[in-house]
Design an enzyme around this catalytic site. Sequence first.
Site, PDB file in Angstrom:
ATOM      1  N   ASP A 188      73.540 -48.055 -34.217  1.00  0.00           N
ATOM      2  CA  ASP A 188      74.920 -48.501 -34.439  1.00  0.00           C
ATOM      3  C   ASP A 188      75.043 -49.942 -34.908  1.00  0.00           C
ATOM      4  O   ASP A 188      76.105 -50.363 -35.346  1.00  0.00           O
ATOM      5  CB  ASP A 188      75.740 -48.274 -33.165  1.00  0.00           C
ATOM      6  CG  ASP A 188      75.889 -46.790 -32.879  1.00  0.00           C
ATOM      7  OD1 ASP A 188      76.139 -46.049 -33.843  1.00  0.00           O
ATOM      8  OD2 ASP A 188      75.713 -46.386 -31.732  1.00  0.00           O
TER       9      ASP A 188
ATOM     10  N   HIS B 192      80.927 -39.679 -33.779  1.00  0.00           N
ATOM     11  CA  HIS B 192      80.465 -40.440 -34.939  1.00  0.00           C
ATOM     12  C   HIS B 192      80.257 -39.451 -36.094  1.00  0.00           C
ATOM     13  O   HIS B 192      80.066 -38.266 -35.862  1.00  0.00           O
ATOM     14  CB  HIS B 192      79.103 -41.091 -34.652  1.00  0.00           C
ATOM     15  CG  HIS B 192      79.170 -42.415 -33.935  1.00  0.00           C
ATOM     16  ND1 HIS B 192      78.379 -42.714 -32.857  1.00  0.00           N
ATOM     17  CD2 HIS B 192      79.894 -43.535 -34.194  1.00  0.00           C
ATOM     18  CE1 HIS B 192      78.614 -43.961 -32.461  1.00  0.00           C
ATOM     19  NE2 HIS B 192      79.534 -44.481 -33.247  1.00  0.00           N
TER      20      HIS B 192
ATOM     21  N   CYS C  20      70.722 -41.805 -33.198  1.00  0.00           N
ATOM     22  CA  CYS C  20      71.211 -43.053 -32.570  1.00  0.00           C
ATOM     23  C   CYS C  20      70.104 -43.937 -32.036  1.00  0.00           C
ATOM     24  O   CYS C  20      70.268 -45.148 -31.921  1.00  0.00           O
ATOM     25  CB  CYS C  20      72.111 -42.741 -31.376  1.00  0.00           C
ATOM     26  SG  CYS C  20      73.171 -41.348 -31.581  1.00  0.00           S
TER      27      CYS C  20
HETATM   28  C1  CIR Z   1      78.293 -45.358 -27.081  1.00  0.00           C
HETATM   29  O1  CIR Z   1      79.314 -44.862 -26.600  1.00  0.00           O
HETATM   30  O2  CIR Z   1      78.326 -46.277 -27.897  1.00  0.00           O
HETATM   31  C2  CIR Z   1      76.962 -44.794 -26.648  1.00  0.00           C
HETATM   32  N1  CIR Z   1      77.061 -44.296 -25.308  1.00  0.00           N
HETATM   33  C3  CIR Z   1      76.504 -43.691 -27.571  1.00  0.00           C
HETATM   34  C4  CIR Z   1      76.237 -44.149 -28.972  1.00  0.00           C
HETATM   35  C5  CIR Z   1      75.692 -43.059 -29.822  1.00  0.00           C
HETATM   36  N2  CIR Z   1      75.310 -43.557 -31.099  1.00  0.00           N
HETATM   37  C6  CIR Z   1      75.371 -42.859 -32.214  1.00  0.00           C
HETATM   38  O3  CIR Z   1      75.878 -41.743 -32.237  1.00  0.00           O
HETATM   39  N3  CIR Z   1      74.948 -43.457 -33.307  1.00  0.00           N
END
Ligand code: CIR
Length: 255
Positions: free
Chosen positions: A68, A163, A250
Site C-alpha cells: 500500500d 481495494h 498486499c
Molecule cells: C488495512 O486495513 O490497511 C490492512 N488491515 C489490510 C491492507 C490490505 N492491503 C491490500 O489489500 N493491499
Amino acid sequence: MTMFKNVIVKTPGKSYLNGLTTTDIGKPIFEKLIEQHENYVEALKKCGVEVTHLGASEEFPDSTFVEDTAVLTPEFAVITNPGADSRNGEIKEIEATLKDFYDKFHYITSPGTLDGGDILQAENHFYIGISERTNEEGARQLKEIFEKEGYEATIIKLEEFFHLKTGIAYLGDNRMVLAGEFIDNPLFDQYEKIVIDKENEYSANCIRVNDYVIIPAGYEKTKQQLHEAGYETIELDMSEVRKHDGGLSCLSLRF
Ligand code: CIR
C-alpha cells in the site's frame, strides 16, 4: 509480463493484532501469522527474486502490508499517501528502502490519498481504483504521473471491494483473473478472462511472480482454472492475513 528481480517484504509485529480490519472471522493467531509470512517469503524465493526483508515495526500494526505504500515501475517509484491515518507514517521506511533501487521518485500528496492495493498494472496500462482509501484526487494525481511518464491509466470507482486488487489480478499473456464487480465490466473485455465465482472470491487476489502464480490455499477450482490456462501454482495458507483484510499481493512490493 515483466520479470521481477526484487521484492520488499516486512515481518509483522505483535501489534498486527491491533491493526485495522473489517472482517468478523476472528482474531489472528500471531505464531501462525509469522509462519505464514515465512512461507510467503520462501515462495517468493522459489520464484527467483531477491528478497529485501524489513524488520517488524510495532508502531505501525498494518505495516506488513507494504504494497500500500508505493507503486513501482521499472523507471520510477511513486510513494503513496495511504488513506488510513494509522498507516500514513509507513511510507517513510519504504521510501528510504526504495532509495537503494530507484533514482526517480514521484509522490501522492494531500488532499490526495492513495493505497497501492488500489493499483493494478497490466503491461503499460495502469488501473486505479477509487475506494475507502484512495480518493478521486489521489487517483487523479497518479493518472497524471503515469501519463506524463508515457503509461496509460484508467480510473475505476469501486462498489464493493476493499481495494482494487482484492478482486482482480493480471497474469501476463493478456490474461486477467476477475471476481465480483469486475467480471462484467467492459473495461476488461479486451483481456482473456479467468472468472472467479463468489465462493472463491478471496483467491482472485493472486500474484504472478515469474514462472509461478501464487494463490491462497483451499481454492481447488481456481487452482484448476490456472492449471488449465497453463500456469504452475504455489499455494499458501493465508488464514491469519485474511482476518485483517490482507491477501497475497498486499504482503510485498514486486519490481
Ligand atoms: C488495512 O486495513 O490497511 C490492512 N488491515 C489490510 C491492507 C490490505 N492491503 C491490500 O489489500 N493491499
